[in-house]
Design an enzyme around this catalytic site. Structure first.
Site, PDB file in Angstrom:
ATOM      1  NE  ARG A 119      -3.574  -2.180   2.810  1.00 21.89           N
ATOM      2  CZ  ARG A 119      -3.314  -3.312   3.443  1.00 21.89           C
ATOM      3  NH1 ARG A 119      -2.122  -3.489   3.995  1.00 21.89           N
ATOM      4  NH2 ARG A 119      -4.222  -4.273   3.528  1.00 21.89           N
ATOM      5  CE1 TYR A 140      -6.710  -6.773  -6.900  1.00 22.53           C
ATOM      6  CE2 TYR A 140      -6.824  -7.856  -4.769  1.00 22.53           C
ATOM      7  CZ  TYR A 140      -6.613  -6.726  -5.532  1.00 22.53           C
ATOM      8  OH  TYR A 140      -6.299  -5.547  -4.920  1.00 22.53           O
ATOM      9  CE  LYS A 192      -6.209  -0.510   4.800  1.00 19.14           C
ATOM     10  NZ  LYS A 192      -7.515  -0.647   4.102  1.00 19.14           N
ATOM     11  NE  ARG A 252      -2.934  -3.259  -1.487  1.00 18.77           N
ATOM     12  CZ  ARG A 252      -2.566  -4.159  -0.585  1.00 18.77           C
ATOM     13  NH1 ARG A 252      -1.289  -4.497  -0.482  1.00 18.77           N
ATOM     14  NH2 ARG A 252      -3.454  -4.732   0.208  1.00 18.77           N
TER      15      ARG A 252
END
Length: 293
Positions: free
Chosen positions: A148, A274, A171, A242
């Site tokens: 990220r 994805y 995160k 990303r």
């Protein structure tokens, strides 16, 4: 009201280890709710029901809030009320209210050539050589390691020199190990050698023009200039790199579990999007290449 918001902020940042962006958004949602509550206290917040939530969302809708933002607002308010009930010892469940339907969009990845060309274009444009090397290194970390943008910008001088594997804090303070390609290592080393600021262990690795920590906005602006020069669509953003990392790995045969670990997703559901991206890419290729399409 101020003390309630401070306790809520501390809970989110320290106990729940939410990202700074999430903390700001959740505290702002709580502040708006407290403004509409008479004599705000943990007891009054804990007593709020579905009708109160509906009324608050109606007020926000009147301000032009869309479905995505309304869903986030509702999630923040329900969490705030649940926290209030914990503070008062209430055993009641938080109000059950279904939010607006949010259609999840499919990320639009770049092709491998577009991703590499975008990173290469960062060294052009008449800027200082070290700044071009810096932006290229950041973008290659996004595309080559799936970081990220906040994770890339959080690296410090202590991370140099990069090895075959980089430990990243994502995160929620969760750490993961990501492999680093030689191309990425070389790009970061090139930037470090050209940067006019020493790579000190406790200082940000990526610096702004004046020596402060590099901000996400500066990277986004640089990418906007580069994609304009290359004729790429507005969807070619730093975060799209990303997405491209994940899509290209999946297309090359990576399994979802491995991809989940590399991306640092808390749930497999976040990674499964994805599979739709890859299917969409195959369908697009089919339509353009098959003589009967």
């Amino acid at each position: 009201m101020t003390s309630l918001l401070r306790e809520w902020e501390d809970h989110l940042a320290l106990a729940r280890r939410r990202s700074p962006h999430t903390v700001r958004a959740y505290v702002a949602s709580a502040a708006r709710l407290l403004e509409a509550v008479s004599l705000p206290s943990w007891q009054t917040v804990a007593a709020l029901d579905v009708a109160a939530l509906r009324a608050q969302l109606a007020r926000r809708r009147a301000d032009g809030l869309g479905n995505n933002s309304a869903a986030r607002e509702l999630s923040a308010l329900k969490a705030f009320i649940a926290f209030a009930r914990e503070q008062t010892g209430s055993e009641a469940q938080p109000p059950r209210m279904r939010g607006p339907r949010v259609k999840k969009g499919i990320p639009r990845p770049l092709t491998p050539d577009e991703a590499v060309n975008l990173a290469a274009a960062m060294t052009e444009g008449g800027r200082a050589e070290w700044i071009g090397a810096r932006d290229r290194a950041v973008l290659l970390l996004l595309y080559g390691a799936g970081l990220r943008i906040a994770e890339a910008l959080s690296l410090t001088g202590a991370d140099l020199p990069l090895g075959d594997v980089l430990t990243v804090t994502g995160k929620g303070g969760k750490q993961r190990a990501v492999p680093v390609l030689p191309l990425v290592r070389d790009a970061v080393a090139d930037y470090a050698a050209k940067a006019p600021f020493p790579a000190e262990a406790k200082e940000p690795l990526f610096r702004g023009a004046r020596g402060g920590a590099l901000g996400q906005g500066a990277v986004q602006q640089a990418v906007a200039r580069a994609r304009s020069a290359l004729g790429l669509p507005p969807s070619a953003t730093p975060h799209a790199l990303r997405h491209s990392f994940a899509t290209h790995l999946l297309g090359a045969g990576a399994d979802l579990r491995s991809l989940q670990e590399l991306l640092g997703h808390a749930s497999l559901g976040s990674t499964q999007i994805y599979t739709k991206v890859d299917a969409a890419t195959l369908l697009d290729t089919y339509r353009h290449a098959h003589p009967r399409a």
